[in-house]
Design a protein around this motif. Structure first.
Motif, PDB file in Angstrom:
ATOM      1  N   LEU A   8       0.870  -1.193  -0.011  1.00  0.00           N
ATOM      2  CA  LEU A   8       0.013  -0.045  -0.198  1.00  0.00           C
ATOM      3  C   LEU A   8       0.775   1.397   0.127  1.00  0.00           C
ATOM      4  O   LEU A   8       0.399   2.235  -0.450  1.00  0.00           O
ATOM      5  CB  LEU A   8      -1.058   0.151   1.078  1.00  0.00           C
ATOM      6  CG  LEU A   8      -2.014  -1.150   1.094  1.00  0.00           C
ATOM      7  CD1 LEU A   8      -2.953  -1.391   2.482  1.00  0.00           C
ATOM      8  CD2 LEU A   8      -3.097  -0.868   0.009  1.00  0.00           C
ATOM      9  N   ARG A  62       3.428   1.407  -1.680  1.00  0.00           N
ATOM     10  CA  ARG A  62       4.315   1.658  -3.043  1.00  0.00           C
ATOM     11  C   ARG A  62       5.853   1.133  -2.624  1.00  0.00           C
ATOM     12  O   ARG A  62       6.477   1.453  -3.407  1.00  0.00           O
ATOM     13  CB  ARG A  62       4.255   2.881  -3.798  1.00  0.00           C
ATOM     14  CG  ARG A  62       2.766   3.381  -4.305  1.00  0.00           C
ATOM     15  CD  ARG A  62       2.441   2.412  -5.303  1.00  0.00           C
ATOM     16  NE  ARG A  62       1.092   3.057  -5.865  1.00  0.00           N
ATOM     17  CZ  ARG A  62      -0.033   2.807  -5.518  1.00  0.00           C
ATOM     18  NH1 ARG A  62      -0.592   1.973  -4.360  1.00  0.00           N
ATOM     19  NH2 ARG A  62      -1.365   3.266  -5.875  1.00  0.00           N
ATOM     20  N   PHE A  65      -2.849   2.014   9.847  1.00  0.00           N
ATOM     21  CA  PHE A  65      -3.391   2.358   8.917  1.00  0.00           C
ATOM     22  C   PHE A  65      -3.297   3.978   8.658  1.00  0.00           C
ATOM     23  O   PHE A  65      -3.302   4.334   7.526  1.00  0.00           O
ATOM     24  CB  PHE A  65      -5.097   2.103   9.288  1.00  0.00           C
ATOM     25  CG  PHE A  65      -5.985   2.760   8.253  1.00  0.00           C
ATOM     26  CD1 PHE A  65      -6.145   2.501   6.816  1.00  0.00           C
ATOM     27  CD2 PHE A  65      -6.734   3.968   8.693  1.00  0.00           C
ATOM     28  CE1 PHE A  65      -7.032   3.349   6.107  1.00  0.00           C
ATOM     29  CE2 PHE A  65      -7.570   4.687   7.775  1.00  0.00           C
ATOM     30  CZ  PHE A  65      -7.733   4.440   6.477  1.00  0.00           C
ATOM     31  N   GLU A  66      -3.272   4.861   9.582  1.00  0.00           N
ATOM     32  CA  GLU A  66      -3.360   6.266   9.419  1.00  0.00           C
ATOM     33  C   GLU A  66      -1.833   6.439   8.821  1.00  0.00           C
ATOM     34  O   GLU A  66      -1.841   7.531   8.055  1.00  0.00           O
ATOM     35  CB  GLU A  66      -3.258   6.840  10.841  1.00  0.00           C
ATOM     36  CG  GLU A  66      -4.820   6.712  11.360  1.00  0.00           C
ATOM     37  CD  GLU A  66      -5.046   6.750  13.017  1.00  0.00           C
ATOM     38  OE1 GLU A  66      -6.128   6.554  13.285  1.00  0.00           O
ATOM     39  OE2 GLU A  66      -3.963   6.637  13.790  1.00  0.00           O
ATOM     40  N   THR A  88      -0.157   4.870   6.922  1.00  0.00           N
ATOM     41  CA  THR A  88       0.060   4.061   5.537  1.00  0.00           C
ATOM     42  C   THR A  88      -0.773   4.947   4.646  1.00  0.00           C
ATOM     43  O   THR A  88      -0.428   5.413   3.572  1.00  0.00           O
ATOM     44  CB  THR A  88      -0.397   2.711   5.699  1.00  0.00           C
ATOM     45  OG1 THR A  88       0.320   2.171   6.567  1.00  0.00           O
ATOM     46  CG2 THR A  88       0.156   2.265   4.411  1.00  0.00           C
ATOM     47  N   PHE A  89      -2.135   5.395   4.900  1.00  0.00           N
ATOM     48  CA  PHE A  89      -3.057   5.804   4.172  1.00  0.00           C
ATOM     49  C   PHE A  89      -2.550   7.333   3.842  1.00  0.00           C
ATOM     50  O   PHE A  89      -2.827   7.763   2.576  1.00  0.00           O
ATOM     51  CB  PHE A  89      -4.256   5.792   4.623  1.00  0.00           C
ATOM     52  CG  PHE A  89      -5.526   6.503   3.950  1.00  0.00           C
ATOM     53  CD1 PHE A  89      -5.800   5.605   2.811  1.00  0.00           C
ATOM     54  CD2 PHE A  89      -5.928   7.798   4.310  1.00  0.00           C
ATOM     55  CE1 PHE A  89      -7.095   6.282   2.082  1.00  0.00           C
ATOM     56  CE2 PHE A  89      -6.839   8.331   3.355  1.00  0.00           C
ATOM     57  CZ  PHE A  89      -7.214   7.647   2.362  1.00  0.00           C
ATOM     58  N   ASP A  90      -2.229   7.911   4.911  1.00  0.00           N
ATOM     59  CA  ASP A  90      -2.001   9.263   4.741  1.00  0.00           C
ATOM     60  C   ASP A  90      -0.877   9.823   5.632  1.00  0.00           C
ATOM     61  O   ASP A  90      -1.273  10.334   6.710  1.00  0.00           O
ATOM     62  CB  ASP A  90      -3.226  10.409   4.674  1.00  0.00           C
ATOM     63  CG  ASP A  90      -3.049  11.663   4.016  1.00  0.00           C
ATOM     64  OD1 ASP A  90      -1.902  12.065   3.913  1.00  0.00           O
ATOM     65  OD2 ASP A  90      -4.280  12.364   3.828  1.00  0.00           O
ATOM     66  N   MET A 123      -6.592  -7.646  -1.359  1.00  0.00           N
ATOM     67  CA  MET A 123      -6.927  -6.285  -1.906  1.00  0.00           C
ATOM     68  C   MET A 123      -7.912  -6.397  -2.903  1.00  0.00           C
ATOM     69  O   MET A 123      -8.639  -5.743  -3.521  1.00  0.00           O
ATOM     70  CB  MET A 123      -5.808  -5.538  -2.388  1.00  0.00           C
ATOM     71  CG  MET A 123      -4.889  -4.954  -1.257  1.00  0.00           C
ATOM     72  SD  MET A 123      -3.533  -4.120  -1.802  1.00  0.00           S
ATOM     73  CE  MET A 123      -3.999  -2.874  -3.110  1.00  0.00           C
ATOM     74  N   SER A 151     -12.295  -3.380   3.477  1.00  0.00           N
ATOM     75  CA  SER A 151     -11.852  -2.427   4.494  1.00  0.00           C
ATOM     76  C   SER A 151     -10.499  -2.721   4.669  1.00  0.00           C
ATOM     77  O   SER A 151      -9.973  -3.703   4.317  1.00  0.00           O
ATOM     78  CB  SER A 151     -12.641  -2.289   5.740  1.00  0.00           C
ATOM     79  OG  SER A 151     -12.336  -3.929   6.155  1.00  0.00           O
ATOM     80  N   PHE A 152      -9.516  -1.869   5.334  1.00  0.00           N
ATOM     81  CA  PHE A 152      -8.272  -2.215   5.666  1.00  0.00           C
ATOM     82  C   PHE A 152      -8.150  -3.441   6.720  1.00  0.00           C
ATOM     83  O   PHE A 152      -7.139  -4.264   6.588  1.00  0.00           O
ATOM     84  CB  PHE A 152      -7.517  -0.823   6.353  1.00  0.00           C
ATOM     85  CG  PHE A 152      -6.140  -1.087   6.573  1.00  0.00           C
ATOM     86  CD1 PHE A 152      -5.050  -1.132   5.660  1.00  0.00           C
ATOM     87  CD2 PHE A 152      -5.700  -1.006   7.892  1.00  0.00           C
ATOM     88  CE1 PHE A 152      -3.833  -1.441   6.077  1.00  0.00           C
ATOM     89  CE2 PHE A 152      -4.113  -1.316   8.305  1.00  0.00           C
ATOM     90  CZ  PHE A 152      -3.431  -1.329   7.151  1.00  0.00           C
ATOM     91  N   ALA A 153      -9.059  -3.406   7.861  1.00  0.00           N
ATOM     92  CA  ALA A 153      -8.896  -4.562   8.622  1.00  0.00           C
ATOM     93  C   ALA A 153      -9.263  -5.766   8.037  1.00  0.00           C
ATOM     94  O   ALA A 153      -8.255  -6.881   8.545  1.00  0.00           O
ATOM     95  CB  ALA A 153     -10.199  -4.233   9.671  1.00  0.00           C
ATOM     96  N   THR A 197      -8.745  -6.539   4.909  1.00  0.00           N
ATOM     97  CA  THR A 197      -7.499  -6.698   4.031  1.00  0.00           C
ATOM     98  C   THR A 197      -6.344  -7.376   4.773  1.00  0.00           C
ATOM     99  O   THR A 197      -5.746  -8.483   4.398  1.00  0.00           O
ATOM    100  CB  THR A 197      -6.729  -5.511   3.383  1.00  0.00           C
ATOM    101  OG1 THR A 197      -7.959  -4.995   2.657  1.00  0.00           O
ATOM    102  CG2 THR A 197      -5.932  -5.828   2.423  1.00  0.00           C
TER     103      THR A 197
END
Lengths: 278, 255
Positions: free
Chosen positions: A40, A42, A167-168, A170-172, A222, A227-229, A231
């Motif tokens: 996620l 990259r 998650f936080e 990684t996502f942004d 994926m 959802s991330f959870a 996945t």
């Protein structure tokens, strides 16, 4: 069919086969969880680069005469992982170029060292095993299983407790920084875990094939998770099935175990693509 | 005491300042519209205020009552997120991360704050959908809801109407006006003129010489006849670069 089952039963009565199953499943769960964040971010290719670095570092460890070359390969690989995770951030050398150069240089250095200071008389056999894993079933002992179990437990626990944080960042990452999250510390934690897991998983499938354990389960999950959870959970399960299936096929078909696990991962990815909703 | 005060701030990338001499303050209930041409440093300013990058000079400070978890930042959309497996709700909930701190899980009140924020930006209907299947405008609403979860005192918005259709943009402006009425301070970069400055109390213009003042003062500075649309601008203040051209284009489109 009964012949196959008998062969399996015969193998399963052996300790080292059961150890191989246990280690394989446990380690691949850990690689799948970390692989999800790498894919996620990259950074899919990072596992490959790290395993090459670990290969070089192991050769150094052997040349220096350490009984267990992990003493050298673990810290070196972890340090590289931290550098690589951060390398995207406006440095002079771009992340992917740095990765390509480090990984190929480490591979070359490792091979040179293995020839200058061979650990045994059969250098090409050693190299082949290190790169592609054992030709037949992997021979592991109780210590290997204990190490795999400990690392797997640590990674699973880390993700269970800090799933939201992972998650936080990684996502942004920028938004996480704006919220006062210590982005760099979390990135370093993930990088170190990825390095540890890569070094351990190399023993299972070999240097060149280890990135498959990081990437296949995550990409498969994926394909059908929302959802991330979900996945994370799905990629861990897929990885466990991949390892168990791959080892079983390797026993029955007498194929190299590492490559067979990777092939099983590719088959599961194909199934996810065929049947998963977008 | 304002919530945020900037003194002679310089912002930019890799030691190269793209905007300097920025001084302004934002109080509770204020709405500062940041305008200026591309490359004038609007995004850099917002990223600096959100503590993502360091200022190159000058200072900015938040009132002691404003903690990191009280400022909600809306970034421009980033391509990595487009195929990210996460539900809209998971994304919005991550806006509560500063309140959560090192505690692993979200509390009930944080979860209901996320649901309220989703509803507020008209995103409740797709809360359970995967972020990667949403349209650009739907994603924007999700990110706005996340910013609202994070910003209990102030919102820092980078082009909030990006991807929104005209109706949704109008909805957004009225939601922001309502939030301002509740005491939230808003700093918003906008290219959407004149709609984007309609509800602003203050304007910060970064093209050429930095201008900061009330919207009325800014409008006065633009009195006169514009060579493009013949109706705005060319007064004593010379701070009407791209902002003016956009305003004219906006009026032309409406006519």
């Amino acid at each position: 069919m009964t012949g196959i089952l008998e062969t399996l039963a015969e193998y399963l009565s052996l300790d080292f086969v059961r150890y191989a199953y246990a280690s394989g499943i446990l380690v691949s769960i850990a690689t799948a969880l970390l692989g999800t964040t790498l894919v996620l971010r990259r950074l899919s290719y990072m596992g490959d680069g790290l395993s090459h670095v670990a290969f070089g570092a192991m050769a150094v460890g052997t040349a220096l005469g350490f009984a267990d070359s992990f003493v050298v390969s673990l810290p070196v690989t972890a340090a590289c992982a931290i550098v690589l995770v951060r390398s995207g951030e406006g440095k002079k050398i771009r992340g992917d170029a740095a990765l390509a150069m480090i990984s190929v240089a480490a591979l070359a250095a490792g091979y040179i060292l293995m020839n200058i200071k061979p650990g045994s008389s059969n250098v090409s056999g050693d190299v082949c095993t290190t790169l592609f894993g054992s030709v037949s079933i992997i021979t592991l002992d109780e210590t290997d299983v204990a190490v795999s179990a400990a690392i797997s437990a640590a990674v699973v626990l880390f993700f269970a407790v800090f799933k939201n944080k992972v998650f936080e960042v990684t996502f942004d990452p920028d938004f996480a920084a704006a919220c006062g999250s210590r982005k760099r510390a979390w990135e370093a934690a993930v990088a170190i875990l990825a390095a540890v897991v890569t070094v351990v998983a190399m023993k299972l499938v070999g240097t060149l094939l280890v990135s498959a354990l990081l990437v296949f389960p995550a990409v498969s999950a994926m394909r059908f998770c929302r959802s991330f959870a979900a996945t994370l959970v799905a990629s861990a399960l897929i990885a466990a099935v991949t390892s168990a299936g791959g080892i079983t096929v390797a026993i029955i078909a007498e194929t190299p175990v590492g490559a067979t696990i990777v092939a099983a991962g590719a088959v599961l990815l194909g199934l996810s693509c065929a049947f998963g909703r977008k | 005491m304002p919530l945020l005060r900037c003194d002679n701030l310089s912002v930019g990338y890799a030691r190269h300042a793209v905007a300097s001499g920025i001084s302004f303050s934002v109080g509770s209930g204020d709405c500062v519209a940041v305008v200026g041409a591309n490359g004038s440093g609007k995004t850099a300013l917002l990223r600096t205020l959100a503590n993502i990058m360091k200022p190159l000079g000058g200072t900015f400070s938040y009132d002691p009552s404003v903690r990191p978890g009280d400022v909600g930042y809306l970034p421009q959309q980033n391509p990595v997120q487009r195929d990210f497996p996460a539900t809209a709700r998971e994304v919005v909930l991550s806006g509560c991360q500063a309140r959560r701190g090192l505690r692993p899980f979200f509390t009930k009140s944080e979860k209901s704050a996320a649901d309220a924020a989703l509803a507020r930006f008209g995103a409740a209907s797709f809360a359970g959908l995967s972020y990667k299947t949403l349209s650009g405008g739907q994603r924007q609403r999700v990110l706005l809801a996340r910013a609202l979860c994070a910003g209990r005192k102030m919102l820092i918005l980078d082009e909030p109407v990006t991807g929104l259709d005209p109706d949704a943009a109008a909805d957004l402006y009225s939601t922001l006006a309502a939030l301002r009425g509740e005491g939230l301070a808003i700093v918003s970069v906008t290219h959407d003129l004149p709609a984007g400055v309609e509800d602003a109390t203050h304007i910060l213009e970064l093209s050429g010489a930095v201008f900061f003042g009330t919207k009325e003062k800014w409008m006065d500075g633009r009195s006169g006849v514009c060579s493009v649309c013949g109706d705005c601008v060319s007064g004593s203040h010379h701070h009407h670069g791209a902002g003016c051209r956009h305003a004219c284009a906006g009026k032309g489109a409406q006519a």
